[in-house]
Every structure is written in C-alpha cells, then in structure tokens.
Scaffold this motif. Structure first.
Motif, PDB file in Angstrom:
ATOM      1  N   ARG A  80      -9.003   9.290   3.117  1.00 14.49           N
ATOM      2  CA  ARG A  80      -7.995   9.137   4.181  1.00 14.49           C
ATOM      3  C   ARG A  80      -6.737   8.473   3.623  1.00 14.49           C
ATOM      4  NH1 ARG A  80      -9.451   6.543   9.999  1.00 14.49           N
ATOM      5  NH2 ARG A  80     -10.897   8.328   9.906  1.00 14.49           N
ATOM      6  N   ALA A  81      -5.556   8.990   4.019  1.00  9.98           N
ATOM      7  CA  ALA A  81      -4.290   8.401   3.584  1.00  9.98           C
ATOM      8  C   ALA A  81      -4.165   6.990   4.134  1.00  9.98           C
ATOM      9  CB  ALA A  81      -3.119   9.257   4.054  1.00  9.98           C
ATOM     10  N   ALA A  82      -3.652   6.082   3.326  1.00 12.44           N
ATOM     11  CA  ALA A  82      -3.524   4.682   3.748  1.00 12.44           C
ATOM     12  C   ALA A  82      -2.665   4.559   5.001  1.00 12.44           C
ATOM     13  CB  ALA A  82      -2.938   3.850   2.613  1.00 12.44           C
ATOM     14  N   GLY A  83      -1.655   5.428   5.136  1.00 14.13           N
ATOM     15  CA  GLY A  83      -0.781   5.380   6.311  1.00 14.13           C
ATOM     16  C   GLY A  83      -1.485   5.727   7.597  1.00 14.13           C
ATOM     17  N   LEU A 110      -4.602   4.659   8.342  1.00 17.01           N
ATOM     18  CA  LEU A 110      -5.629   3.654   8.618  1.00 17.01           C
ATOM     19  C   LEU A 110      -5.183   2.749   9.757  1.00 17.01           C
ATOM     20  CD1 LEU A 110      -6.484   2.525   4.965  1.00 17.01           C
ATOM     21  CD2 LEU A 110      -7.810   4.100   6.389  1.00 17.01           C
ATOM     22  N   SER A 111      -6.137   2.155  10.464  1.00 22.64           N
ATOM     23  CA  SER A 111      -5.810   1.144  11.476  1.00 22.64           C
ATOM     24  C   SER A 111      -5.335  -0.120  10.770  1.00 22.64           C
ATOM     25  CB  SER A 111      -7.043   0.835  12.328  1.00 22.64           C
ATOM     26  OG  SER A 111      -8.009   0.144  11.562  1.00 22.64           O
ATOM     27  N   GLY A 112      -4.755  -1.047  11.548  1.00 20.82           N
ATOM     28  CA  GLY A 112      -4.245  -2.290  10.966  1.00 20.82           C
ATOM     29  C   GLY A 112      -5.320  -3.069  10.225  1.00 20.82           C
ATOM     30  N   GLY A 113      -6.527  -3.150  10.818  1.00 13.13           N
ATOM     31  CA  GLY A 113      -7.610  -3.891  10.181  1.00 13.13           C
ATOM     32  C   GLY A 113      -8.066  -3.234   8.891  1.00 13.13           C
ATOM     33  N   MET A 114      -8.137  -1.892   8.884  1.00 15.43           N
ATOM     34  CA  MET A 114      -8.554  -1.173   7.675  1.00 15.43           C
ATOM     35  C   MET A 114      -7.503  -1.295   6.571  1.00 15.43           C
ATOM     36  SD  MET A 114     -10.173   2.116   9.624  1.00 15.43           S
ATOM     37  CE  MET A 114     -10.417   3.155   8.186  1.00 15.43           C
ATOM     38  N   LYS A 115      -6.221  -1.318   6.949  1.00  6.89           N
ATOM     39  CA  LYS A 115      -5.172  -1.515   5.941  1.00  6.89           C
ATOM     40  C   LYS A 115      -5.320  -2.872   5.265  1.00  6.89           C
ATOM     41  CE  LYS A 115      -1.595   1.451   7.988  1.00  6.89           C
ATOM     42  NZ  LYS A 115      -0.341   1.477   8.772  1.00  6.89           N
ATOM     43  N   GLN A 116      -5.637  -3.899   6.053  1.00  7.72           N
ATOM     44  CA  GLN A 116      -5.812  -5.229   5.471  1.00  7.72           C
ATOM     45  C   GLN A 116      -7.033  -5.277   4.561  1.00  7.72           C
ATOM     46  OE1 GLN A 116      -2.821  -6.136   5.861  1.00  7.72           O
ATOM     47  NE2 GLN A 116      -3.193  -8.234   6.520  1.00  7.72           N
ATOM     48  N   LYS A 117      -8.094  -4.564   4.944  1.00  6.78           N
ATOM     49  CA  LYS A 117      -9.275  -4.499   4.078  1.00  6.78           C
ATOM     50  C   LYS A 117      -8.934  -3.800   2.766  1.00  6.78           C
ATOM     51  CE  LYS A 117     -12.781  -4.292   7.733  1.00  6.78           C
ATOM     52  NZ  LYS A 117     -13.846  -3.442   8.309  1.00  6.78           N
ATOM     53  N   LEU A 118      -8.166  -2.706   2.849  1.00 11.61           N
ATOM     54  CA  LEU A 118      -7.765  -2.001   1.624  1.00 11.61           C
ATOM     55  C   LEU A 118      -6.855  -2.881   0.773  1.00 11.61           C
ATOM     56  CD1 LEU A 118      -7.660   0.446  -0.205  1.00 11.61           C
ATOM     57  CD2 LEU A 118      -5.890   1.431   1.285  1.00 11.61           C
ATOM     58  N   GLY A 119      -5.950  -3.606   1.423  1.00 14.99           N
ATOM     59  CA  GLY A 119      -5.087  -4.537   0.698  1.00 14.99           C
ATOM     60  C   GLY A 119      -5.908  -5.589  -0.031  1.00 14.99           C
ATOM     61  N   LEU A 120      -6.941  -6.113   0.643  1.00 17.77           N
ATOM     62  CA  LEU A 120      -7.822  -7.099   0.016  1.00 17.77           C
ATOM     63  C   LEU A 120      -8.561  -6.477  -1.171  1.00 17.77           C
ATOM     64  CD1 LEU A 120      -9.165  -9.894  -0.017  1.00 17.77           C
ATOM     65  CD2 LEU A 120     -10.825  -9.035   1.644  1.00 17.77           C
ATOM     66  N   ALA A 121      -9.047  -5.239  -1.001  1.00 18.36           N
ATOM     67  CA  ALA A 121      -9.753  -4.562  -2.087  1.00 18.36           C
ATOM     68  C   ALA A 121      -8.841  -4.375  -3.295  1.00 18.36           C
ATOM     69  CB  ALA A 121     -10.288  -3.208  -1.607  1.00 18.36           C
ATOM     70  N   CYS A 122      -7.581  -3.959  -3.046  1.00 19.79           N
ATOM     71  CA  CYS A 122      -6.623  -3.775  -4.142  1.00 19.79           C
ATOM     72  C   CYS A 122      -6.331  -5.103  -4.843  1.00 19.79           C
ATOM     73  CB  CYS A 122      -5.324  -3.157  -3.618  1.00 19.79           C
ATOM     74  SG  CYS A 122      -5.474  -1.432  -3.090  1.00 19.79           S
ATOM     75  N   THR A 123      -6.270  -6.181  -4.069  1.00 17.54           N
ATOM     76  CA  THR A 123      -6.003  -7.510  -4.637  1.00 17.54           C
ATOM     77  C   THR A 123      -7.170  -7.976  -5.505  1.00 17.54           C
ATOM     78  OG1 THR A 123      -4.723  -8.024  -2.640  1.00 17.54           O
ATOM     79  CG2 THR A 123      -5.306  -9.869  -4.034  1.00 17.54           C
ATOM     80  N   LEU A 126       0.854  -1.177   0.000  1.00 23.07           N
ATOM     81  CA  LEU A 126       0.000   0.000   0.000  1.00 23.07           C
ATOM     82  C   LEU A 126       0.897   1.236   0.000  1.00 23.07           C
ATOM     83  CD1 LEU A 126      -2.711  -0.917   2.666  1.00 23.07           C
ATOM     84  CD2 LEU A 126      -3.024  -0.821   0.196  1.00 23.07           C
ATOM     85  N   TYR A 127       0.423   2.297  -0.614  1.00 25.49           N
ATOM     86  CA  TYR A 127       1.200   3.536  -0.659  1.00 25.49           C
ATOM     87  C   TYR A 127       0.663   4.486   0.416  1.00 25.49           C
ATOM     88  CZ  TYR A 127       3.225   1.585  -4.820  1.00 25.49           C
ATOM     89  OH  TYR A 127       3.901   0.753  -5.691  1.00 25.49           O
ATOM     90  N   SER A 128       1.457   4.656   1.474  1.00 23.60           N
ATOM     91  CA  SER A 128       0.998   5.358   2.682  1.00 23.60           C
ATOM     92  C   SER A 128       0.527   6.774   2.407  1.00 23.60           C
ATOM     93  CB  SER A 128       2.122   5.382   3.724  1.00 23.60           C
ATOM     94  OG  SER A 128       2.477   4.079   4.101  1.00 23.60           O
ATOM     95  N   ALA A 129       1.197   7.485   1.490  1.00 21.71           N
ATOM     96  CA  ALA A 129       0.860   8.887   1.234  1.00 21.71           C
ATOM     97  C   ALA A 129      -0.378   9.038   0.352  1.00 21.71           C
ATOM     98  CB  ALA A 129       2.044   9.600   0.588  1.00 21.71           C
ATOM     99  N   LEU A 130      -0.780   7.954  -0.320  1.00 21.15           N
ATOM    100  CA  LEU A 130      -1.962   8.008  -1.180  1.00 21.15           C
ATOM    101  C   LEU A 130      -3.221   7.687  -0.376  1.00 21.15           C
ATOM    102  CD1 LEU A 130      -0.762   6.192  -4.444  1.00 21.15           C
ATOM    103  CD2 LEU A 130      -0.688   8.631  -3.907  1.00 21.15           C
TER     104      LEU A 130
END
Length: 573
Positions: free
Chosen positions: A134-137, A139-152, A91-95
């Motif tokens: 909201r910047a990916a950086g 996000l909480s740990g759970g939200m980052k994983q959800k975003l990672g799943l969405a990107c996948t 994930l790109y933290s600044a995006l």
C-alpha cells in the motif's frame, strides 16, 4: 540497565537576533531502560533540545554526550547509533510501505544480506505486514506514524528521539505506539518522547518539564502529581456549565478550570480554599467534590496556572438569535470512493449554539463526513444541510456563512500575518473600512501587533493556530467547522482556544469539531462516534462514559470510554 546515556553540561543554545536563549544552561543525565517524556508549552525549547541531541544544531555553549559520542565532532558515528523522528517525518507518499523501508535501509547503509530479515521483523513489530504494497499516502494517520517509527528503527539505533509522534493519531493507535515504544525501552534503548498530550507523559517513568528553555522539573510524573493532592475539585456545572465555568475562572482561589462533561474540573491554590470558593460561587460544599489529581493539574500549576480567563474574541462578535432550528443536518449521508464506502448512511442534527464533536479512529470516516458537511467533498447520496439549505444546491450562499479551520495549517507560509489577514478577509468579501476594522479587531484580540510582519512559518504552532482561527472568523460566521483545531498545541494554548470557542457559542455560534484529544471531547454538548463509516453512538460525553463504565467505577476518562466503545463495536461485527 543499559549503559547508553545522554549527558548535558551547561548546554546553551542562543539563536541570532533572539534576546532570550532557546536553551538556557542545562545540566542533566538521561539513561536507557525506560521512556523519558519531554514536555512543555509552545516555545519551551523541546524541539531545539532534540535537534541538539541529534547533532542537527550546534550548541552555543556547554557540552553534550550521546551514547558516548560528541554530536559536534563525532556526528557520523552518532548517526549510526541514533534514530530521529521529527514532527514532519519524511515518508514518501507515492512509495509503498516496503519501498519506504527499503529506501531508509539504503540511506543508512544497512547490510543487504541481513536486511530482508530485519525488514520482516520491523513489519511484524509495527503490524504492517498486511500493507507492504500500500502507498504510504493511502495509510491512516496511525499507520503512517507506525511506518515512520519503523523507518526510524532501520539500522537498530541505540537512541530514539520522537518529536510529537502522537499528534493527529487516535487513542487506539496511540496506545499501540506506546506499547511498541515501551517494548523497545525494555530492551535497553534510550528513548525520548516529546509530547503535548499529558496523558502520554503519565506513561513515562521520567519526565523533563521545560519552559522558556529552562528545566522546571525532572523526575517521575507521579511524584509531581502527589504534590497536588486536595487541590483538584469537580464542581457541579448546573444547567449552563459554560456560564458557570466562566464564573469559576474569575475567582482568585482558582488556578485552572476546564469543562468535564456537565462538571467543571477545577484546580485551587490550596486545599483550605475549598469552602471560600463554594461561598464565592453561592454553592454548598457538596457541590464541590474532591477528585483525584492528574499530572495535567501539576503541569498547569508548575507553569503558573491558566493565564487567560476571558475571551476577548467573544466580545467582538455579534449575538446570533436562536430560532430553535437545526444549524447542521446529515440525512442518510453517504460518500463512496469507487467500491469503498467511507461514510455510510449517517444521520444527525446539530442545534444552533451547540458544540457537536465528531470522533472516530483514523480511517473511520469522520473526516470524510466532516468535509462533506462543510462543502469540501461532494455527497454521493443523501443530504448535507446547513442553515436549512442543501449544500448541493446552494454552496456559495452557505459558504459565506461558514468559517473553516483545517487540521493542517492551511494559510500561506510565505505571506506575513498581516498579508494573510488581508487575503482571507478579502476572500470572504470584506473590503474598505469594514475590512480594516475586522483586521484591527483580530490583531488586538490575538495580540499580533509585534509579529504582523513575520511569516507564519517562523512562528510556534500556537501562533499559527491563532492566526488560522482569526482568518476563519473574519466574516463573523454563524457556523464554525474546526478540524483538529488544537492538534499538537500545549495544554495552556488548548485552554485559550476553548475559552474562545465557549465564548463564541454563548454568542450563538454553532461549532462542529473533530478531535483526537479526548479531554477536549468533554467540552462538546454531544458527540457522534464514527466507526467503519457508520455512526455507532450519539450522546453527551457523560452519557457515553456511563454506557461503558463498570459497576465498581466512579469516574472514567473520555479516552478510556472511546476505546471501550470501539472495542465493543469490533466484538459485535
């Protein structure tokens, strides 16, 4: 059922310079329509297998077919049908959330005309619609994983490979991830979920249990668990459960034993050994009660049982006298980030020689509280006191008596193990003969001799975590702060860590720990549960479970208790 499948025939992977194959000849078929769990200890070959399936590694021998494509000769066609979420997803933290999704859509050549509708569906599916800007950086740990799943999922793949997606994620977020993944599997997607959390494996219809590159079991978790009936016991821990645990582990009839609140969950060789064990421990038979077998019992048994039974680390630590004072105190502890209050008037005290667990969902404020208590974040108001001293006024003096192990591996990946040990012992003020002695002790205790000149980056996670623990204890601290110390490690390595932690506590060391692995919370003397910046519960594990247990229930997992406590708090606010 969908026709999407993965077929392996004699698949082998041998890395150059390694005597043992990372993947021994594997013959198996994996089909769509349900989630397949991929489990095994460190170095079992799980990530190697996923990378072979994804076409990121070339097999040494054998053949592999994924959704009808050969990953070696038809890689481009396969990538259009496959989504792969590695342990460290990029994930790109600044995006922002939306910008990350747009980037992955561009990388996968998604049709621009249909993309807004697909993006909207992914945001709705992962419940990230409110956070698009909201910047990916942030996000909480759970939200980052959800975003990672969405990107996948961008591009609507037929095959989804998930490598440890639940690591560092709280139980509530993990449950949400599982709900989404089961929904995808029900729609015909082929999903492989690699995990070190065996409660997650129990949610799979099929599991692949691997060790040293070999397949030990393929089938449903329940079938393997059924073979353990009559071998799982709960033993009364008495007044000193940690000492009784050590007694239990020394018995020849025992395959595995861990603390479960004030009891000891024990796995024996066979059901008829129960009376022998009672006699060996000088207990009556009523103090050894049969309990329902878990998949984790079957996993440990399949791997040969718990290997380490005694902490060599505790043997080299000095005894710290108990002066009956508080080792750690939070007094109206508060931390603000601008207008946001991350920790809100939190109060607790930790006795010397106690294991205190700080739990909470991602973003609840537990990490902020934890980092203030070990001097890594300044306090906005209130007090963080350690060994009777305020961290504001005596930070240097206090830090010399603390050990700290970070959630994310924080040692130097470009230095060898020996150089890391030298650097951190020097940073803690050790020099000359004493420094050499402490390094030698850690090398012998953790059996680092054969890998001293390797860098941590080249080692499995379990070895990295052992090195991090060794570096944190080089100066023999009074207090040890552990931030997710076993995140992502397998159950056998986790047992080894807690064997050492229990041994250290018996020597008088005070331990404060954060964890998302709820069975691990059972090892704590007391738990502080943080939610929305406030301490909402403070009690021993058994008391917290009793607080939310229904009248018709006789047993409750710590994970279920955690979820009920949070849900009750949500209803009240």
């Amino acid at each position: 059922m969908s026709s999407v499948a993965i077929a392996l025939k004699g698949l082998t992977k041998q890395f150059q310079g390694m005597s043992q194959a990372a993947i021994a000849p594997l013959d198996l078929n994996i089909e769509a329509g349900y989630v397949t769990g991929l489990i095994g200890p460190d170095g079992a070959g799980k990530t190697t297998l996923l990378r072979l399936i994804a076409g990121l590694l070339i097999p040494t021998e054998g053949s592999l077919s994924v959704a009808g494509f050969d990953p070696v000769t038809q890689l481009e066609s396969l990538h259009a049908q496959l989504g792969y979420m590695p342990q460290k997803f990029a994930l790109y933290s600044a995006l922002s959330v939306q910008e990350n999704l747009d980037l992955y859509a561009d990388l996968r050549d998604v049709d621009l005309a249909g993309w807004p509708k697909m993006r909207s569906r992914l945001l709705q599916f992962t419940d990230l619609e409110r956070f698009t800007k909201r910047a990916a950086g942030n996000l909480s740990g759970g939200m980052k994983q959800k975003l990672g799943l969405a990107c996948t999922l961008v591009g609507q793949p037929q095959v989804l490979l998930l490598d440890e997606p639940g690591v560092g994620v709280d139980p509530i977020s993990r449950r949400e991830l599982w709900k989404m993944v089961h929904e995808l599997a029900g729609d015909g997607m082929l999903i492989i979920w690699s995990t070190s959390y065996l409660d997650e494996a129990e949610q799979c219809q099929q599991v692949l249990l691997m060790n040293e590159g070999k397949l030990l079991y393929q089938g449903s978790p329940s079938q393997l668990t059924q073979t353990m009936q009559g071998r799982s016991l709960l033993i009364d821990g008495g007044k000193q459960p940690r000492q009784r645990l050590q007694q239990v582990l020394q018995q020849s009839q025992v395959r595995d034993a861990v603390l479960q609140g004030k009891q000891i969950r024990t796995l024996i060789d066979s059901p008829d050994k129960r009376l022998d064990l009672a006699q060996a421990l000088s207990l009556n038979e009523q103090q050894l009660q049969p309990t329902q077998a878990r998949f984790e019992d079957a996993f440990i048994d399949k791997l040969g049982g718990q290997e380490n039974r005694h902490s060599a680390l505790a043997d080299i630590l000095p005894q710290i006298p108990d002066d009956h004072s508080h080792a750690i105190e939070a007094i109206n502890l508060t931390r603000r980030f601008g207008d946001f209050v991350a920790t809100d008037n939190v109060n607790f005290a930790v006795k010397r020689g106690e294991i205190f667990g700080l739990l909470g969902p991602n973003g609840a404020g537990k990490s902020t509280t934890f980092r203030m208590m070990c001097g890594l974040l300044p306090v906005s108001s209130g007090e963080a006191r350690v060994l009777g001293m305020d961290l504001k006024h005596s930070p240097g003096k206090i830090r010399s008596r603390l050990g700290y192990m970070a959630q994310k591996f924080s040692l130097y990946g470009n230095l060898t193990l020996e150089q890391n040990l030298q650097f951190f012992s020097g940073a803690y003020g050790l020099h000359g003969n004493l420094q050499r002695q402490r390094i030698d002790e850690m090398v012998e205790t953790f059996q680092f001799e054969s890998i001293l000149r390797q860098t941590p980056d080249a080692l499995p996670l379990g070895f990295k975590q052992r090195l991090a623990l060794a570096c944190a204890l080089m100066h023999q601290p009074d207090i040890l702060f552990l931030d997710e110390p076993t995140s992502g490690v397998d159950p056998l390595t986790r047992r080894e860590f807690w064997l050492h932690i229990n041994g250290m506590v018996e020597k008088g060391v005070t331990v404060m720990v954060t964890t998302h692995f709820m069975d691990e919370a059972e090892y704590c003397d007391r738990i502080g549960l943080v939610y929305r910046g406030k301490l909402i519960a403070l009690a021993p594990p058994d008391d917290l479970k009793a607080k939310v247990m229904h009248d018709d229930e006789h047993d409750l997992t710590m994970e279920e208790a955690f979820i009920r406590l949070i849900e009750t708090q949500q209803e009240d606010t």
